[in-house]
Scaffold this motif. Structure first.
Motif, PDB file in Angstrom:
ATOM      1  N   PHE A 267      -2.887  11.106  -1.138  1.00 20.05           N
ATOM      2  CA  PHE A 267      -2.288  11.918  -2.201  1.00 20.05           C
ATOM      3  C   PHE A 267      -1.912  13.326  -1.736  1.00 20.05           C
ATOM      4  O   PHE A 267      -1.453  14.134  -2.538  1.00 20.05           O
ATOM      5  CB  PHE A 267      -3.218  11.953  -3.406  1.00 20.05           C
ATOM      6  CG  PHE A 267      -3.382  10.600  -4.043  1.00 20.05           C
ATOM      7  CD1 PHE A 267      -2.376  10.062  -4.821  1.00 20.05           C
ATOM      8  CD2 PHE A 267      -4.519   9.841  -3.812  1.00 20.05           C
ATOM      9  CE1 PHE A 267      -2.505   8.802  -5.392  1.00 20.05           C
ATOM     10  CE2 PHE A 267      -4.666   8.579  -4.380  1.00 20.05           C
ATOM     11  CZ  PHE A 267      -3.649   8.047  -5.166  1.00 20.05           C
ATOM     12  N   GLU A 268      -2.128  13.584  -0.425  1.00 18.22           N
ATOM     13  CA  GLU A 268      -1.655  14.827   0.165  1.00 18.22           C
ATOM     14  C   GLU A 268      -0.332  14.630   0.894  1.00 18.22           C
ATOM     15  O   GLU A 268       0.237  15.608   1.407  1.00 18.22           O
ATOM     16  CB  GLU A 268      -2.707  15.379   1.141  1.00 18.22           C
ATOM     17  CG  GLU A 268      -4.019  15.774   0.474  1.00 18.22           C
ATOM     18  CD  GLU A 268      -3.820  16.819  -0.606  1.00 18.22           C
ATOM     19  OE1 GLU A 268      -3.096  17.805  -0.345  1.00 18.22           O
ATOM     20  OE2 GLU A 268      -4.377  16.649  -1.712  1.00 18.22           O
ATOM     21  N   LEU A 269       0.148  13.400   0.947  1.00 18.88           N
ATOM     22  CA  LEU A 269       1.430  13.145   1.594  1.00 18.88           C
ATOM     23  C   LEU A 269       2.549  13.843   0.816  1.00 18.88           C
ATOM     24  O   LEU A 269       2.489  13.947  -0.417  1.00 18.88           O
ATOM     25  CB  LEU A 269       1.702  11.645   1.664  1.00 18.88           C
ATOM     26  CG  LEU A 269       0.728  10.824   2.525  1.00 18.88           C
ATOM     27  CD1 LEU A 269       1.063   9.338   2.434  1.00 18.88           C
ATOM     28  CD2 LEU A 269       0.752  11.295   3.978  1.00 18.88           C
ATOM     29  N   PRO A 270       3.589  14.330   1.500  1.00 17.02           N
ATOM     30  CA  PRO A 270       4.665  15.079   0.817  1.00 17.02           C
ATOM     31  C   PRO A 270       5.272  14.328  -0.364  1.00 17.02           C
ATOM     32  O   PRO A 270       5.579  14.941  -1.393  1.00 17.02           O
ATOM     33  CB  PRO A 270       5.688  15.299   1.938  1.00 17.02           C
ATOM     34  CG  PRO A 270       4.868  15.320   3.186  1.00 17.02           C
ATOM     35  CD  PRO A 270       3.770  14.319   2.972  1.00 17.02           C
ATOM     36  N   MET A 361       2.915   2.488   0.981  1.00 19.34           N
ATOM     37  CA  MET A 361       2.975   1.283   1.813  1.00 19.34           C
ATOM     38  C   MET A 361       2.626   1.618   3.265  1.00 19.34           C
ATOM     39  O   MET A 361       1.808   0.935   3.891  1.00 19.34           O
ATOM     40  CB  MET A 361       4.372   0.664   1.750  1.00 19.34           C
ATOM     41  CG  MET A 361       4.696  -0.058   0.463  1.00 19.34           C
ATOM     42  SD  MET A 361       6.439  -0.626   0.450  1.00 19.34           S
ATOM     43  CE  MET A 361       6.480  -1.644   1.939  1.00 19.34           C
ATOM     44  N   GLY A 362       3.239   2.669   3.782  1.00 17.28           N
ATOM     45  CA  GLY A 362       2.973   3.051   5.164  1.00 17.28           C
ATOM     46  C   GLY A 362       1.526   3.466   5.376  1.00 17.28           C
ATOM     47  O   GLY A 362       0.908   3.106   6.393  1.00 17.28           O
ATOM     48  N   TRP A 363       0.974   4.188   4.425  1.00 15.63           N
ATOM     49  CA  TRP A 363      -0.418   4.634   4.535  1.00 15.63           C
ATOM     50  C   TRP A 363      -1.373   3.448   4.524  1.00 15.63           C
ATOM     51  O   TRP A 363      -2.329   3.388   5.302  1.00 15.63           O
ATOM     52  CB  TRP A 363      -0.730   5.581   3.384  1.00 15.63           C
ATOM     53  CG  TRP A 363      -2.082   6.233   3.455  1.00 15.63           C
ATOM     54  CD1 TRP A 363      -2.385   7.393   4.099  1.00 15.63           C
ATOM     55  CD2 TRP A 363      -3.301   5.759   2.875  1.00 15.63           C
ATOM     56  NE1 TRP A 363      -3.731   7.688   3.953  1.00 15.63           N
ATOM     57  CE2 TRP A 363      -4.307   6.703   3.201  1.00 15.63           C
ATOM     58  CE3 TRP A 363      -3.644   4.656   2.104  1.00 15.63           C
ATOM     59  CZ2 TRP A 363      -5.643   6.559   2.790  1.00 15.63           C
ATOM     60  CZ3 TRP A 363      -4.967   4.499   1.687  1.00 15.63           C
ATOM     61  CH2 TRP A 363      -5.945   5.444   2.035  1.00 15.63           C
ATOM     62  N   LEU A 364      -1.129   2.488   3.651  1.00 14.26           N
ATOM     63  CA  LEU A 364      -1.990   1.309   3.570  1.00 14.26           C
ATOM     64  C   LEU A 364      -1.948   0.490   4.854  1.00 14.26           C
ATOM     65  O   LEU A 364      -2.974  -0.044   5.297  1.00 14.26           O
ATOM     66  CB  LEU A 364      -1.584   0.441   2.374  1.00 14.26           C
ATOM     67  CG  LEU A 364      -1.887   1.027   0.988  1.00 14.26           C
ATOM     68  CD1 LEU A 364      -1.228   0.177  -0.097  1.00 14.26           C
ATOM     69  CD2 LEU A 364      -3.394   1.106   0.747  1.00 14.26           C
ATOM     70  N   GLN A 365      -0.781   0.400   5.462  1.00 14.85           N
ATOM     71  CA  GLN A 365      -0.676  -0.345   6.719  1.00 14.85           C
ATOM     72  C   GLN A 365      -1.344   0.405   7.870  1.00 14.85           C
ATOM     73  O   GLN A 365      -2.051  -0.188   8.681  1.00 14.85           O
ATOM     74  CB  GLN A 365       0.797  -0.596   7.048  1.00 14.85           C
ATOM     75  CG  GLN A 365       1.466  -1.607   6.125  1.00 14.85           C
ATOM     76  CD  GLN A 365       2.934  -1.781   6.441  1.00 14.85           C
ATOM     77  OE1 GLN A 365       3.782  -1.016   5.990  1.00 14.85           O
ATOM     78  NE2 GLN A 365       3.244  -2.793   7.244  1.00 14.85           N
TER      79      GLN A 365
END
Length: 402
Positions: A267-270, A361-365
């Motif tokens: 949740f800190e991703l831009p 999606m990218g974070w989960l992978q």
């Protein structure tokens, strides 16, 4: 047990007492907020403390440090601390009404007790941290403590770690100890009784709720920086832990729920920060109409962030609650009152949704080793539930314009 309290004319049993509480301010100006009842002060020392803002402040700090040390020391060491405190009180009383003398002694003792409390809490927390790897050893060490925090963790071990060998008799005694420790606040006692009598509440949730209420009173996340050490329970106990530590009171007390920070930087991703920023103006506007019930929603959102990062596999299955709430993106598009929520702002928000999905999606992978297909499913549900929770709040508090 209900995890999302609704605003109603008849308070839920879990919040009825708090909704009746009010703050009464004393009108006798000489009486300060000392650690004892200044209206009953009789000795020259007590009267001097009550008539001095600084002495009263120091006395309160000393008392808090003393209680923290007592609660987190093994029984033998706690008894020794009580004895030393009685000896110190004799020294303090020699000062009589001399403020300078009292200031020096109380300040010195408060510092000593602060160090004692710091070492005691550090040792206690080290035991708690060891629970997942060696529950039997943790139980053995916790038995030497009489305080409510040790008692609550022994009850936890009995419920979830059979190998810890905590007995039914120990649980009964420890449970009673906790109830007695809450005598200064009748609300948690009443709430626990409601929970324990409710057949819809599982034993796991009841035990975790008891633990939650003790942690709330144990001095974590305070000005001295004592960090939460119970965060492992969310991964280990799942839904029961998220339920027990989520919104419970329907008041400002929910703002003090011991909810751990999200695990990771999702949740800190831009993309997420942009989505949150675009949603915030409408949330702030809706919050103006809510009163203290809004803190229940805020707690629910904190639990959601924790769950999304600790247990993202939970989001592989569509949520029935979200399905019943309707499509949040359609609710945003169809908002009819351009004055309360301008179309341009809503279009910016809608445009930020897909980047948040892709980032999730990218974070989960990358961070949780999800396959591409599972990451897509979970990311879609995480974003949809995040939106649905906030749109439900906005619609309830602001109404849905045609």
């Amino acid at each position: 047990m209900t995890t999302q309290l609704q605003r109603t004319d008849t308070p839920n049993p879990l919040s009825r007492l708090l909704l009746c509480l009010s703050l009464t301010l004393g009108i006798s100006t000489p009486i300060q907020a000392a650690s004892f009842d200044c209206e009953k002060a009789t000795s020259s020392v007590e009267q001097a403390i009550c008539h001095s803002t600084e002495l009263s402040r120091l006395d309160t700090i000393l008392h808090d440090n003393y209680q923290s040390a007592l609660a987190n020391l093994p029984a033998a060491q706690a008894d020794a601390l009580r004895s030393s405190q009685r000896e110190w009180l004799k020294q303090r009383n020699v000062c009589g009404s001399q403020e300078a003398c009292l200031n020096q002694l109380i300040n010195q003792r408060a510092s000593q007790l602060h160090e004692a409390a710091k070492h005691a809490t550090s040792a206690m927390d080290a035991i708690i941290v060891s629970i997942p790897t060696n529950p039997a050893k943790a139980a053995q060490l916790l038995r030497s403590y009489r305080g409510p925090l040790a008692s609550a963790w022994l009850i936890y071990l009995h419920q979830f770690e059979p190998g810890s060998n905590v007995t039914d008799a120990e649980v009964e005694q420890r449970h009673q100890n906790i109830i007695v420790s809450m005598k200064d606040d009748s609300f948690p006692q009443s709430l626990l009784q409601d929970i324990e009598k409710d057949p819809k509440v599982s034993q796991a949730t009841a035990v975790l709720t008891l633990l939650r209420m003790v942690i709330e009173r144990a001095g974590y996340e305070n000005e001295y920086g004592r960090p939460y050490v119970h965060c492992f329970i969310f991964k280990r106990q799942g839904a029961a832990a998220y339920e027990a530590f989520g919104p419970l009171y329907g008041s400002t007390r929910d703002s003090q729920a011991p909810i751990c920070s999200p695990q990771g930087d999702l949740f800190e991703l831009p993309a997420w920060k942009k989505l949150s920023k675009l949603m915030n103006p409408m949330l702030e506007q809706a919050s103006e109409n809510t009163g203290t019930i809004r803190f229940a929603s805020y707690a629910a959102w904190s639990i959601f962030r924790l769950r999304a990062t600790v247990s993202p596999e939970d989001f592989l299955t569509p949520s029935q609650r979200v399905q019943e709430a309707g499509d949040p993106e359609q609710q945003i598009r169809s908002w009819g009152d351009n004055k309360t929520w301008p179309k341009e702002q809503r279009e910016q928000l809608l445009a930020a949704i897909e980047p948040a999905r892709l980032a999730t999606m990218g974070w989960l992978q990358t961070e949780r080793s999800f396959s591409a297909s599972d990451a897509a499913k979970a990311a879609n549900m995480i974003v949809t539930e995040w939106l649905s929770d906030r749109m439900g709040f906005i619609l309830e508090m602001s109404g849905s314009p045609e």
